[in-house]
Write an enzyme that holds these catalytic residues in place. Structure first.
Site, mmCIF file in Angstrom:
data_model
loop_
_atom_site.group_PDB
_atom_site.id
_atom_site.type_symbol
_atom_site.label_atom_id
_atom_site.label_comp_id
_atom_site.label_asym_id
_atom_site.label_seq_id
_atom_site.Cartn_x
_atom_site.Cartn_y
_atom_site.Cartn_z
ATOM 1 N N LYS A 261 56.758 5.006 45.759
ATOM 2 C CA LYS A 261 56.834 4.220 47.000
ATOM 3 C C LYS A 261 57.080 5.110 48.212
ATOM 4 O O LYS A 261 56.606 4.829 49.310
ATOM 5 C CB LYS A 261 57.947 3.178 46.902
ATOM 6 N N LYS B 180 48.556 -0.171 38.628
ATOM 7 C CA LYS B 180 49.241 -1.459 38.487
ATOM 8 C C LYS B 180 48.784 -2.453 39.568
ATOM 9 O O LYS B 180 48.566 -2.050 40.705
ATOM 10 C CB LYS B 180 50.753 -1.187 38.646
ATOM 11 N N LYS C 111 51.629 -5.786 45.129
ATOM 12 C CA LYS C 111 51.632 -6.496 46.420
ATOM 13 C C LYS C 111 51.198 -5.584 47.546
ATOM 14 O O LYS C 111 50.695 -6.027 48.566
ATOM 15 C CB LYS C 111 53.060 -6.918 46.771
HETATM 16 P P1 TYM Z 1 59.221 -6.933 42.087
HETATM 17 O O1 TYM Z 1 59.525 -7.900 43.168
HETATM 18 O O2 TYM Z 1 58.422 -5.733 42.415
HETATM 19 O O3 TYM Z 1 58.466 -7.675 40.915
HETATM 20 C C1 TYM Z 1 58.966 -8.891 40.379
HETATM 21 C C2 TYM Z 1 58.696 -8.938 38.880
HETATM 22 O O4 TYM Z 1 57.284 -8.850 38.636
HETATM 23 C C3 TYM Z 1 57.016 -7.802 37.701
HETATM 24 N N1 TYM Z 1 55.722 -7.193 38.028
HETATM 25 C C4 TYM Z 1 54.725 -7.041 37.151
HETATM 26 N N2 TYM Z 1 54.609 -7.358 35.854
HETATM 27 C C5 TYM Z 1 53.442 -7.087 35.245
HETATM 28 N N3 TYM Z 1 52.391 -6.493 35.866
HETATM 29 C C6 TYM Z 1 52.448 -6.140 37.163
HETATM 30 N N4 TYM Z 1 51.415 -5.577 37.775
HETATM 31 C C7 TYM Z 1 53.664 -6.423 37.872
HETATM 32 N N5 TYM Z 1 54.085 -6.213 39.157
HETATM 33 C C8 TYM Z 1 55.335 -6.693 39.229
HETATM 34 C C9 TYM Z 1 58.170 -6.822 37.882
HETATM 35 O O5 TYM Z 1 58.347 -6.019 36.742
HETATM 36 C C10 TYM Z 1 59.339 -7.752 38.123
HETATM 37 O O6 TYM Z 1 59.864 -8.215 36.900
HETATM 38 N N6 TYM Z 1 63.496 -4.425 41.532
HETATM 39 C C11 TYM Z 1 62.796 -5.606 41.175
HETATM 40 C C12 TYM Z 1 63.532 -6.882 41.566
HETATM 41 C C13 TYM Z 1 64.962 -6.951 41.148
HETATM 42 C C14 TYM Z 1 65.434 -7.270 39.849
HETATM 43 C C15 TYM Z 1 66.860 -7.258 39.968
HETATM 44 C C16 TYM Z 1 64.799 -7.538 38.642
HETATM 45 C C17 TYM Z 1 66.030 -6.773 41.956
HETATM 46 N N7 TYM Z 1 67.191 -6.979 41.237
HETATM 47 C C18 TYM Z 1 67.651 -7.527 38.842
HETATM 48 C C19 TYM Z 1 65.607 -7.801 37.526
HETATM 49 C C20 TYM Z 1 67.023 -7.783 37.647
HETATM 50 C C21 TYM Z 1 61.455 -5.638 41.889
HETATM 51 O O7 TYM Z 1 61.280 -5.012 42.906
HETATM 52 O O8 TYM Z 1 60.558 -6.479 41.349
#
Ligand code: TYM
Length: 333
Positions: free
Chosen positions: A114, A198, A201
């Site tokens: 990132k 991947k 967003k």
């Molecule tokens: P974030 O917002 O990037 O993504 C949210 C969830 O979607 C999953 N994900 C995917 N799964 C499969 N294929 C993909 N291409 C894909 N893109 C995203 C992510 O693995 C995630 O589960 N840091 C985390 C948010 C967070 C969090 C937490 C998660 C903050 N605190 C505590 C679990 C527990 C994040 O940025 O996810």
């Protein structure tokens, strides 16, 4: 055995099929298993680690909440809230950032990706973001964290932080060491334009992903344009492994149809890509249209969404504030 589940999604707009298959759909299944206590968080503090427009952020917090509700999360069964409403997340994050080591954070591949080439210009928040994520999880004595594959390293870090806190402050088992829940299959949905990247967003091309609020025509044209190769459809898993774009599209189809890859391979054996793509578009429309329609309806009522978040925050605060108070005692305050 009942599980304590915590997970979060960033409200940064463009919620996509990867978020749905890798995370949100699994949140709903876990909620509907007997006896689980589930907490799902719209992690708005995390969103600030990259530049946000305040007006868009507010809209995106509501949109992500609407996606949770439209996908089948029930705010009476699960706690649904946004992170910034519960102060203990920031406080706990500070306490844990004094336990986490620079060397551990330096290994985080997502920061490297990132921050890109010019990491001197990345925010400090982006660097310590996995510590805030650890606080999110540890404040609730979470046993299991459902996420997509890309969050695996952050969860390993969270486990290390919990163990070091317990060890440093001679508080055995005080912070519960959580288990990741990452599905063996389909936990990494790839870009429609490049099967080795991947789905994300932040990809500048909207044709790289299916958004949860895409209409039928967009789904059809995105799948039509999705990258494939010039060979006939693969016949077996070995062949599929060598063809990332085909593997991704077959994975999406299998996952949305709740069937294994072999069944999909057999179903389309001897057919051509255009036939498969038509079926895939139909399936995506069948599964996603009800969600996007519900999202639209829910988003018409901002007050309802804000009330859901407020009620969830009160319930979350009752748990998290107790834990952070205990943490403060343990460290000597
Ligand atoms: P974030 O917002 O990037 O993504 C949210 C969830 O979607 C999953 N994900 C995917 N799964 C499969 N294929 C993909 N291409 C894909 N893109 C995203 C992510 O693995 C995630 O589960 N840091 C985390 C948010 C967070 C969090 C937490 C998660 C903050 N605190 C505590 C679990 C527990 C994040 O940025 O996810």
């Amino acid at each position: 055995m009942s599980k304590k589940i915590f997970s979060g999604v960033q409200p940064t707009g463009n919620l996509h099929l990867g978020n749905y298959i890798g995370a949100i759909r699994n949140f709903v299944d876990l909620q509907n298993e007997d006896q689980n206590e589930c907490i799902y968080c719209v992690v708005d503090l995390h969103a600030l680690t990259t530049k946000q427009d305040p007006v868009a952020l507010k809209k995106n917090i509501r949109e992500t909440t609407a996606a949770f509700l439209a996908s089948g999360l029930d705010y009476k069964k699960s706690i649904i809230f946004n992170q910034s409403l519960v102060k203990s997340h920031s406080e706990g994050s500070w306490l844990l950032s004094c336990v986490a080591r620079m060397g551990w954070l330096n290994r985080m591949t997502q920061f490297k990706e990132k921050a890109g080439k010019d990491k001197e210009k990345a925010s400090v928040g982006l660097y310590i973001y996995p510590v805030l994520m650890a606080a999110d999880i540890l404040l609730y004595d979470t046993t299991h964290v459902p996420v997509g594959e890309d969050q695996k390293q952050h969860l390993e870090l969270c486990r290390d932080i919990a163990q070091k806190f317990n060890l440093d402050f001679k508080a055995p088992n005080f912070l519960r060491v959580p288990e990741p829940l990452i599905k063996k299959n389909f936990s990494r949905i790839m870009s429609l334009k490049d099967g080795t990247k991947k789905m994300s967003k932040s990809d500048p091309s909207d044709f790289s992903r299916i958004n949860l609020n895409d209409d039928k025509d967009s789904i059809v044209s995105k799948i039509k344009k999705a990258k494939t190769d010039n060979h006939p459809l693969p016949e077996n898993q070995e062949e599929l492994k060598k063809r990332p774009e085909a593997e991704n599209l077959f994975g999406i189809y299998s996952s949305l149809n709740n069937q294994d890859l072999t069944k999909t391979l057999n179903e389309f054996s001897g057919r051509n890509f255009s036939e498969f793509k038509n079926k895939l578009s139909d399936l995506l429309i069948e599964k996603l249209s009800p969600v996007s329609q519900k999202m639209k309806n829910i988003q018409k009522d901002s007050k309802y969404i804000d009330d859901v978040l407020k009620e969830g925050a009160e319930r979350a605060n009752a748990i998290a504030s107790k834990k952070v108070d205990e943490m403060k005692k343990i460290v000597g305050f």
